[in-house]
Design a protein around this motif. Sequence first.
Motif, mmCIF file in Angstrom:
data_model
loop_
_atom_site.group_PDB
_atom_site.id
_atom_site.type_symbol
_atom_site.label_atom_id
_atom_site.label_comp_id
_atom_site.label_asym_id
_atom_site.label_seq_id
_atom_site.Cartn_x
_atom_site.Cartn_y
_atom_site.Cartn_z
ATOM 1 N N ASP A 1 76.721 88.880 49.814
ATOM 2 C CA ASP A 1 76.436 90.316 49.853
ATOM 3 C C ASP A 1 75.137 90.639 50.582
ATOM 4 O O ASP A 1 75.064 91.610 51.327
ATOM 5 C CB ASP A 1 76.367 90.893 48.431
ATOM 6 N N ASN A 2 74.110 89.824 50.384
ATOM 7 C CA ASN A 2 72.788 90.126 50.936
ATOM 8 C C ASN A 2 72.258 89.108 51.927
ATOM 9 O O ASN A 2 71.267 89.375 52.600
ATOM 10 C CB ASN A 2 71.763 90.251 49.795
ATOM 11 N N LEU A 3 72.882 87.963 52.000
ATOM 12 C CA LEU A 3 72.328 86.862 52.786
ATOM 13 C C LEU A 3 73.408 86.180 53.620
ATOM 14 O O LEU A 3 74.597 86.325 53.361
ATOM 15 C CB LEU A 3 71.708 85.813 51.849
ATOM 16 N N ILE A 4 72.950 85.406 54.613
ATOM 17 C CA ILE A 4 73.832 84.450 55.275
ATOM 18 C C ILE A 4 73.231 83.067 55.061
ATOM 19 O O ILE A 4 72.009 82.914 54.967
ATOM 20 C CB ILE A 4 74.046 84.736 56.780
ATOM 21 N N HIS A 5 74.099 82.091 54.949
ATOM 22 C CA HIS A 5 73.691 80.711 54.740
ATOM 23 C C HIS A 5 74.313 79.887 55.866
ATOM 24 O O HIS A 5 75.535 79.877 56.010
ATOM 25 C CB HIS A 5 74.199 80.179 53.403
ATOM 26 N N LEU A 6 73.485 79.241 56.648
ATOM 27 C CA LEU A 6 73.967 78.348 57.693
ATOM 28 C C LEU A 6 73.717 76.918 57.246
ATOM 29 O O LEU A 6 72.598 76.553 56.889
ATOM 30 C CB LEU A 6 73.246 78.613 59.023
ATOM 31 N N PHE A 7 74.784 76.123 57.250
ATOM 32 C CA PHE A 7 74.711 74.710 56.919
ATOM 33 C C PHE A 7 74.973 73.959 58.215
ATOM 34 O O PHE A 7 76.030 74.131 58.825
ATOM 35 C CB PHE A 7 75.761 74.360 55.864
ATOM 36 N N LEU A 8 74.029 73.152 58.646
ATOM 37 C CA LEU A 8 74.061 72.527 59.963
ATOM 38 C C LEU A 8 73.859 71.022 59.825
ATOM 39 O O LEU A 8 72.793 70.566 59.396
ATOM 40 C CB LEU A 8 72.957 73.151 60.824
ATOM 41 N N ARG A 9 74.895 70.258 60.172
ATOM 42 C CA ARG A 9 74.810 68.793 60.083
ATOM 43 C C ARG A 9 74.092 68.242 61.310
ATOM 44 O O ARG A 9 74.324 68.689 62.432
ATOM 45 C CB ARG A 9 76.221 68.195 60.005
ATOM 46 N N SER A 10 73.233 67.276 61.085
ATOM 47 C CA SER A 10 72.528 66.612 62.191
ATOM 48 C C SER A 10 73.527 65.829 63.035
ATOM 49 O O SER A 10 74.386 65.127 62.500
ATOM 50 C CB SER A 10 71.465 65.661 61.636
ATOM 51 N N LYS B 1 70.909 88.730 63.413
ATOM 52 C CA LYS B 1 71.920 88.393 64.424
ATOM 53 C C LYS B 1 72.294 86.913 64.255
ATOM 54 O O LYS B 1 71.473 86.031 64.467
ATOM 55 C CB LYS B 1 71.382 88.675 65.816
ATOM 56 N N VAL B 2 73.544 86.686 63.868
ATOM 57 C CA VAL B 2 74.002 85.344 63.532
ATOM 58 C C VAL B 2 73.860 84.377 64.719
ATOM 59 O O VAL B 2 73.493 83.221 64.541
ATOM 60 C CB VAL B 2 75.460 85.375 63.019
ATOM 61 N N GLY B 3 74.119 84.871 65.918
ATOM 62 C CA GLY B 3 73.983 84.016 67.096
ATOM 63 C C GLY B 3 72.565 83.502 67.279
ATOM 64 O O GLY B 3 72.357 82.344 67.656
ATOM 65 N N MET B 4 71.592 84.348 66.989
ATOM 66 C CA MET B 4 70.190 83.927 67.098
ATOM 67 C C MET B 4 69.841 82.906 66.021
ATOM 68 O O MET B 4 69.093 81.958 66.277
ATOM 69 C CB MET B 4 69.254 85.138 67.005
#
Length: 144
Positions: free
Chosen positions: A97-106, A123-126
Amino acid sequence: MTSATRSMSEIVTSAVADFRALVPDCIASGLVDMSTGMLLAVDTLDDYPGELLDLLAAATFDLFQGRNVTMIEEMFKARRGVTDTRHYFQEILVHSDNLIHLFLRSQANQDIVAVIVCRRDVKVGMVSAQARIVMKQLESGFAG
C-alpha cells in the motif's frame, strides 16, 4: 582503503549504506545471505525491531528459494534446456500500500540478495537502475 584491504563486514556495511544513499526514496536496505537465511547488514531510516528484520530475511529466503519457487525454477529451466546451477529468478518487485520492495540477487554470488525498500511514489525504473549500480559495486568488492 582499497577493496583488497577491506573486510567482508566493511564491504557489506558500506553496500547497504550506499543502497540507502543512492537509491531514490530508499527508507531501508539490507543484504541477506541465502545460504544461511541470515540478514548480513541493514541500514534504515527508522529503528525497526530485530524480529521484523529477521522476518524480512526469512521472507526473502522464501521468495527466492522456498519449496514452490524452487519447483517453478526447475520447471522453467527444464523447459528452456537450462542446465546450469544459476537461479532462474533474479529480481522480484513487490508493491504494498505504501512501499515498494525490490529484491535483487547478486550476479556474482547467487547466495547474496539485496532488499531495498522505497516509498511507493518513487519511479520504479530509477530504483532498479540505481540498485543495480550499487550491486555491481558490491560485487566488485567481493572480487577485490
